[in-house]
Design an enzyme around this catalytic site. Structure first.
Site, PDB file in Angstrom:
ATOM      1  N   CYS A  83     -10.032   0.117  -7.026  1.00 44.43           N
ATOM      2  CA  CYS A  83      -9.254   0.445  -8.275  1.00 44.43           C
ATOM      3  C   CYS A  83      -9.683   1.727  -8.901  1.00 44.43           C
ATOM      4  O   CYS A  83     -10.588   2.314  -8.246  1.00 44.43           O
ATOM      5  CB  CYS A  83     -10.208  -0.674  -9.364  1.00 44.43           C
ATOM      6  SG  CYS A  83     -10.171  -2.283  -8.992  1.00 44.43           S
ATOM      7  N   ASP A  84      -8.895   1.981  -9.575  1.00 43.77           N
ATOM      8  CA  ASP A  84      -9.158   3.494 -10.306  1.00 43.77           C
ATOM      9  C   ASP A  84      -8.605   3.247 -11.845  1.00 43.77           C
ATOM     10  O   ASP A  84      -7.554   2.665 -12.183  1.00 43.77           O
ATOM     11  CB  ASP A  84      -8.425   4.409  -9.681  1.00 43.77           C
ATOM     12  CG  ASP A  84      -8.863   5.865 -10.136  1.00 43.77           C
ATOM     13  OD1 ASP A  84     -10.060   6.318  -9.597  1.00 43.77           O
ATOM     14  OD2 ASP A  84      -8.169   6.614 -11.128  1.00 43.77           O
ATOM     15  N   SER A  85      -9.374   3.941 -12.609  1.00 42.38           N
ATOM     16  CA  SER A  85      -8.823   3.945 -14.279  1.00 42.38           C
ATOM     17  C   SER A  85      -8.930   5.429 -14.546  1.00 42.38           C
ATOM     18  O   SER A  85      -9.541   6.076 -14.465  1.00 42.38           O
ATOM     19  CB  SER A  85     -10.149   3.141 -15.164  1.00 42.38           C
ATOM     20  OG  SER A  85      -9.913   1.711 -14.690  1.00 42.38           O
ATOM     21  N   GLY A 120      -5.485   0.818 -11.886  1.00 43.17           N
ATOM     22  CA  GLY A 120      -4.889   0.591 -10.635  1.00 43.17           C
ATOM     23  C   GLY A 120      -5.546  -0.240  -9.896  1.00 43.17           C
ATOM     24  O   GLY A 120      -6.853  -0.283  -9.809  1.00 43.17           O
TER      25      GLY A 120
END
Length: 213
Positions: A83-85, A120
């Site tokens: 994940c990435d924000s 994501g």
């Protein structure tokens, strides 16, 4: 037995969100060079005639890089989630602030305004008997920030929390009082969208409850 599941992130908020939904994943932190991954993606986008890399796409690029790096570097025999924000505000993208001064300057811009938090999600089916599929999607949620005073900003930044999170805020922690409203998935703002994760798992033929055992 639950389907083996690995979170490729050191985020306590993501781990807590999954555990609150009954999932207790293994945790393997990725070691991706994020700047290099984004630079390569920008070149690929421009070469392919797709235009500039959007924030919606950038978080997906990094989520994929993290999940695939963990699956490649470790024998997980599991489904791996990366994940990435990032926070998008006026077309600018904000990850974790580099220092307290940056966090305070950012909050002076954010206060009383609305941004979009993109997260994501990428899954890699790294199970020995799995599909070897790799797929993902982005959750995007509108966030409206309270109109903080300078003393409120200074007090919040002094806690250190804004330095540890994308966008310099949380909705589930000390930053909760400063988020007036969200439009979209609350869990996506925390760091992992449970409804989106369910949808991606179903594409692998794995119902969400199978992660619980």
């Amino acid at each position: 037995m639950p389907v083996p599941f690995v979170l490729a992130s050191q985020s306590p908020a993501r781990l807590s969100t999954l555990r609150s939904a009954g999932v207790d994943p293994g945790v393997i932190v990725s070691h991706v060079d994020e700047d290099a991954a984004l630079d390569a993606a920008r070149v690929e986008h421009e070469a392919g005639g797709w235009g500039p890399l959007t924030p919606h796409d950038a978080v997906l690029v990094l989520a994929r890089a993290k999940a695939e790096e963990v699956a490649r570097a470790h024998e997980t025999d599991a489904i791996v989630l990366g994940c990435d924000s990032m926070l998008e505000l006026d077309g600018d993208v904000h990850g974790k602030p580099a220092d307290a001064d940056t966090a305070m300057a950012r909050w002076r811009v954010m206060r009383g305004r609305t941004g979009v938090l993109h997260t994501g999600h990428w899954l890699v089916d790294d199970r020995e008997d799995g599909s070897a599929a790799t797929l993902g999607a982005t959750s995007s949620t509108v966030v409206r920030f309270a109109d903080l005073s300078d003393p409120e900003i200074e007090a919040y930044v002094a806690t250190g929390e804004p330095l540890r999170v994308a966008g310099a805020f949380t909705v589930d922690g000390l930053g909760g009082p400063y988020v007036e409203a969200i439009e979209g998935d609350y869990h996506g703002v925390v760091g992992v969208s449970l409804p989106l994760l369910r949808t991606l798992l179903l594409e692998l033929g794995v119902p969400f409850h199978a992660l619980r055992g």
